[in-house]
Every structure is written in structure tokens, then in C-alpha cells.
Scaffold this motif. Structure first.
Motif, PDB file in Angstrom:
ATOM      1  N   HIS A 101       1.024  -1.374   0.351  1.00 34.41           N
ATOM      2  CA  HIS A 101       0.158  -0.130  -0.112  1.00 34.41           C
ATOM      3  C   HIS A 101       0.745   1.411  -0.171  1.00 34.41           C
ATOM      4  CE1 HIS A 101      -3.271  -2.627   1.857  1.00 34.41           C
ATOM      5  NE2 HIS A 101      -3.267  -2.479   0.885  1.00 34.41           N
ATOM      6  N   ASP A 103       2.173   4.880   0.273  1.00 33.01           N
ATOM      7  CA  ASP A 103       2.397   6.149   1.005  1.00 33.01           C
ATOM      8  C   ASP A 103       2.197   7.456   0.286  1.00 33.01           C
ATOM      9  OD1 ASP A 103       2.196   4.894   3.597  1.00 33.01           O
ATOM     10  OD2 ASP A 103       4.279   4.470   3.845  1.00 33.01           O
ATOM     11  N   LEU A 128       6.002  12.390   5.192  1.00 37.75           N
ATOM     12  CA  LEU A 128       6.846  11.513   5.098  1.00 37.75           C
ATOM     13  C   LEU A 128       8.041  11.166   5.870  1.00 37.75           C
ATOM     14  CD1 LEU A 128       5.844   9.456   1.737  1.00 37.75           C
ATOM     15  CD2 LEU A 128       4.070   9.696   3.683  1.00 37.75           C
ATOM     16  N   TYR A 131       9.217   9.179   9.084  1.00 30.79           N
ATOM     17  CA  TYR A 131       9.048   8.270   8.893  1.00 30.79           C
ATOM     18  C   TYR A 131      10.240   7.084   8.682  1.00 30.79           C
ATOM     19  CZ  TYR A 131       4.185   8.217   9.067  1.00 30.79           C
ATOM     20  OH  TYR A 131       3.129   8.550   9.304  1.00 30.79           O
ATOM     21  N   GLU A 181       7.064   3.009  -0.248  1.00 33.15           N
ATOM     22  CA  GLU A 181       5.777   3.181   0.545  1.00 33.15           C
ATOM     23  C   GLU A 181       7.536   3.364   2.409  1.00 33.15           C
ATOM     24  OE1 GLU A 181       4.358  -1.437   2.833  1.00 33.15           O
ATOM     25  OE2 GLU A 181       3.979  -0.900   0.851  1.00 33.15           O
ATOM     26  N   CYS A 182       6.736   3.813   3.106  1.00 29.63           N
ATOM     27  CA  CYS A 182       7.688   3.931   4.324  1.00 29.63           C
ATOM     28  C   CYS A 182       7.498   2.094   4.956  1.00 29.63           C
ATOM     29  CB  CYS A 182       6.837   4.772   5.153  1.00 29.63           C
ATOM     30  SG  CYS A 182       6.803   6.819   4.275  1.00 29.63           S
ATOM     31  N   LYS A 187       5.264   3.284  11.319  1.00 33.12           N
ATOM     32  CA  LYS A 187       3.782   4.220  10.987  1.00 33.12           C
ATOM     33  C   LYS A 187       2.668   3.550  12.466  1.00 33.12           C
ATOM     34  CE  LYS A 187       3.529   2.704   6.965  1.00 33.12           C
ATOM     35  NZ  LYS A 187       2.330   2.700   5.402  1.00 33.12           N
TER      36      LYS A 187
END
Length: 216
Positions: A101, A103, A128, A131, A181-182, A187
Motif C-alpha cells: 500500500h 504512501d 513522510l 518515518y 512505502e514507508c 507508522k
């Protein structure tokens, strides 16, 4: 769930477009060995569902939200893509926890070759950055990578020869856009801490940042 270890580079055969969505047909072989309709395959880090398949390709629908949030809309017939099947519980876990998914997206702003390594700097959305930590994990176009350096506007990765040959990341050039994607653990930690704001817990966003777990 994925690991970010690319299994195969596939080739986009067709793109059937609607107004805000499209269907992909991707040529490949390795990721189809035990596939079934409804299975998940990460395409450049985006989790897609197998709609149908043969021994040489599979098709998947890309929904409007995915079109808006990822780089899949920039693909063309003939584009190479990173592919990975959902992780199996009985295999080695070689990368890190990857959900598929995305980010956000990032832009390659610098590429530097040094002996057998490729250093790549990626600029991304400011929200972001919190992260990211040095030596932490990030997924770029579905490839699990180690953060070599955190900058004011993004991060730097260092690509080893295996990553250069087994994924499409080594082919990226300045101004190319990639999916980011982090690390999901960061998260989840942020979410837990935000829900506990004002509680008596001694673990806060500030203490995590002071100890190198988050960037202020």
C-alpha cells in the motif's frame, strides 16, 4: 503481505484504459508457478489482485484510487515492472514487512556511480520524512532497501549489484518518479503514540526522536 525482495521483472503487454482506471496484462513466468485467481502480486510495490492468468501472463485491474496515488498510470506497453508474490509463511523473510500500500511517490534527483554501487537520492513529500532513519527500511517500487542517508527533502539509497540486476531500480534516472512505502512499524508506532497523547506513558514522539527512532 510482501517482503520487498523482487522475484521477477515482468513486461507490460497491454493496458486497457477506462476514464479513471485501467487493466494491466503483464508477461512473466516465475510468479505464476503457484498463482490463483484472487491472489496478490505486487507490481512496482503496488498490491494488485490477479483477475486471470495463463502460463505466461496475468491480468489485474487498477482502481481509480490506485491510479491517483501511485505511478502505475505512467506505465506503457513494454514497460518493465518489479513483481513479487505475497510472502509465504514457510520461507525465509529476506526483506522487511511490506504491505503493498503505497504512501506516496518520490522523484529521483541524483544518481551517482561509485565502483560497484549506485547511490540514488530521492525527494519525496515532506510529511513522510518523519518515518525515516539512517539504516532503516524503505520500499521503492516494491524493492526493500536500506536508507543510506536522510536528507532535508528525502533520502539516499545505495544499490548493490544484485539489486541493480534483479529489479528495475538500477535503471532509474534523474526526474523518474517512483512509488514509496514507508516502514509500517514506524507508522504503527506513530499511531499508538498519537492515541496515547496526554497519558502517563513515558514513551513519546520526542523521546523516540531523541533516541534516533524518528526524525524531528
Amino acid at each position: 503481505m510482501f517482503t520487498g525482495i523482487v522475484e521477477e521483472i515482468g513486461i507490460v503487454q497491454t493496458m486497457t484504459r477506462c476514464e479513471n482506471s485501467f487493466q494491466l496484462r503483464i508477461a512473466c513466468t516465475k510468479v505464476l508457478k503457484d498463482v490463483g485467481i484472487g491472489d496478490s502480486i505486487a507490481v512496482n510495490g503496488v498490491c494488485l489482485t490477479v483477475k486471470d492468468y495463463t502460463a505466461t501472463y496475468f491480468t489485474a485491474d487498477v482502481m481509480p484510487e490506485t491510479v491517483k496515488a501511485t505511478t502505475l498510470h505512467t506505465l506503457q506497453v513494454g514497460s518493465a515492472v518489479n513483481l513479487e508474490r505475497a510472502m509465504a509463511a514457510n520461507g525465509r523473510f529476506g526483506g522487511h514487512f511490506v504491505s503493498g500500500h503505497v504512501d506516496g511517490t518520490g522523484e529521483v534527483i541524483a544518481v551517482r556511480h561509485l565502483e560497484n554501487a549506485i547511490y540514488m537520492e530521492i525527494k519525496m513529500e515532506e510529511h513522510l520524512l518523519k518515518y525515516f532513519i539512517e539504516k532503516g527500511s524503505v520500499t521503492v517500487d516494491g524493492t526493500s532497501l536500506t536508507v543510506f542517508e536522510v536528507t532535508k527533502s528525502g533520502f539516499v539509497i545505495s544499490l548493490i549489484p544484485v539489486t541493480q540486476s534483479d529489479s528495475i531500480i538500477g535503471q532509474k534516472r534523474v526526474s523518474d518518479i517512483v512509488n514509496i512505502e514507508c516502514d509500517m512499524l514506524a507508522k504503527y508506532m506513530e499511531r499508538l503514540l498519537s492515541r496515547n497523547a496526554g497519558s502517563t506513558s513515558e514513551v513519546t514522539m520526542t523521546t523516540l526522536a531523541e533516541n534516533g527512532f524518528l526524525n524531528e
